[in-house]
Design an enzyme around this catalytic site. Structure first.
Site, PDB file in Angstrom:
ATOM      1  N   TYR A  19       0.841  -1.199   0.000  1.00  0.00           N
ATOM      2  CA  TYR A  19       0.000   0.000   0.000  1.00  0.00           C
ATOM      3  C   TYR A  19       0.876   1.249   0.000  1.00  0.00           C
ATOM      4  O   TYR A  19       0.665   2.173  -0.799  1.00  0.00           O
ATOM      5  CB  TYR A  19      -0.937  -0.024   1.216  1.00  0.00           C
ATOM      6  CG  TYR A  19      -1.727   1.240   1.403  1.00  0.00           C
ATOM      7  CD1 TYR A  19      -2.749   1.581   0.510  1.00  0.00           C
ATOM      8  CD2 TYR A  19      -1.452   2.106   2.455  1.00  0.00           C
ATOM      9  CE1 TYR A  19      -3.474   2.748   0.681  1.00  0.00           C
ATOM     10  CE2 TYR A  19      -2.176   3.271   2.631  1.00  0.00           C
ATOM     11  CZ  TYR A  19      -3.176   3.584   1.730  1.00  0.00           C
ATOM     12  OH  TYR A  19      -3.895   4.754   1.891  1.00  0.00           O
ATOM     13  N   GLU A  41     -11.617   6.259   5.011  1.00  0.00           N
ATOM     14  CA  GLU A  41     -10.936   6.950   6.116  1.00  0.00           C
ATOM     15  C   GLU A  41     -11.913   7.190   7.266  1.00  0.00           C
ATOM     16  O   GLU A  41     -11.549   7.096   8.437  1.00  0.00           O
ATOM     17  CB  GLU A  41     -10.320   8.274   5.654  1.00  0.00           C
ATOM     18  CG  GLU A  41      -9.117   8.126   4.752  1.00  0.00           C
ATOM     19  CD  GLU A  41      -7.843   7.663   5.446  1.00  0.00           C
ATOM     20  OE1 GLU A  41      -7.808   7.564   6.692  1.00  0.00           O
ATOM     21  OE2 GLU A  41      -6.872   7.390   4.733  1.00  0.00           O
ATOM     22  N   TRP A  49      -5.515   1.938  10.142  1.00  0.00           N
ATOM     23  CA  TRP A  49      -5.697   1.833   8.689  1.00  0.00           C
ATOM     24  C   TRP A  49      -5.470   0.391   8.255  1.00  0.00           C
ATOM     25  O   TRP A  49      -6.086  -0.083   7.304  1.00  0.00           O
ATOM     26  CB  TRP A  49      -4.756   2.781   7.945  1.00  0.00           C
ATOM     27  CG  TRP A  49      -4.966   2.675   6.485  1.00  0.00           C
ATOM     28  CD1 TRP A  49      -4.092   2.180   5.555  1.00  0.00           C
ATOM     29  CD2 TRP A  49      -6.147   3.023   5.738  1.00  0.00           C
ATOM     30  NE1 TRP A  49      -4.652   2.203   4.305  1.00  0.00           N
ATOM     31  CE2 TRP A  49      -5.920   2.717   4.389  1.00  0.00           C
ATOM     32  CE3 TRP A  49      -7.381   3.557   6.095  1.00  0.00           C
ATOM     33  CZ2 TRP A  49      -6.863   2.931   3.392  1.00  0.00           C
ATOM     34  CZ3 TRP A  49      -8.335   3.774   5.106  1.00  0.00           C
ATOM     35  CH2 TRP A  49      -8.073   3.467   3.772  1.00  0.00           C
TER      36      TRP A  49
END
Length: 183
Positions: A19, A41, A49
């Protein structure tokens, strides 16, 4: 053997590394993808995350590929279906905020307002140099206030700052990171 230097947060596992190396901080100019990332988010609030990233494909499936037209039409039965989906974060307020976010996205579109144009207008279309370890900035506070004024939820200054980093509006790669200042 050459060792790649990354932002330290990305070293936890292969998924986070991938990522970081391929997505995080890359300027994103696609309206739908910017909206999807903002919604994800919002789901991150109170979580890491890494949790959201591991569930991202399940989120995409559950929210019809984050197609705003489809998500905006979700009703109470869809909310209940999503609340029963163990593959995603089952938080009613966040699910409802995503549905409302799709409706707002479409309202903006109907007024001729491109979501990508709106997002990038705050930085004059440019990626800004980050401020290091800041969790929010004056700009993320300003954007947060505007998003809230429009009716978006789960868009506080910290979430907005994380989103700005993710979509490349801010380059917050660590100075020694191989991705620092590579736009």
């Amino acid at each position: 053997m050459n060792q790649i230097t990354r932002c330290t947060w990305a070293n936890s596992d292969a998924l986070m590394q991938h990522y970081h190396d391929t997505e995080w901080g890359v300027p994103l100019r696609d309206s739908r993808m910017l909206w999807e990332t903002l919604m994800l988010e919002g789901f991150q609030a109170g979580l890491s995350w890494q949790v959201i990233l591991r569930k991202r494909e399940a989120f995409r499936e559950a929210f019809a590929g984050f197609d705003p037209q489809t998500v905006a039409a979700f009703g109470p039965q869809d909310v209940e279906r999503l609340m029963g989906n163990a593959g995603i974060v089952r938080a009613r307020a966040k699910i409802e905020a995503t549905i409302r976010g799709a409706q707002i996205y479409l309202e903006m579109q109907a007024r001729g307002e491109d979501f990508a144009g709106y997002c990038w207008s705050f930085t004059n279309g440019q990626t800004l140099a980050g401020e290091g370890i800041a969790t929010h900035t004056e700009l993320s506070t300003l954007i947060s206030q505007d998003l809230k004024r429009r009716g978006f939820k789960f868009v506080g200054p910290t979430i907005v700052h994380a989103w700005m980093q993710a979509v490349g509006m801010v380059d917050d790669h660590a100075p020694g990171c191989f991705r620092h200042a590579r736009r």
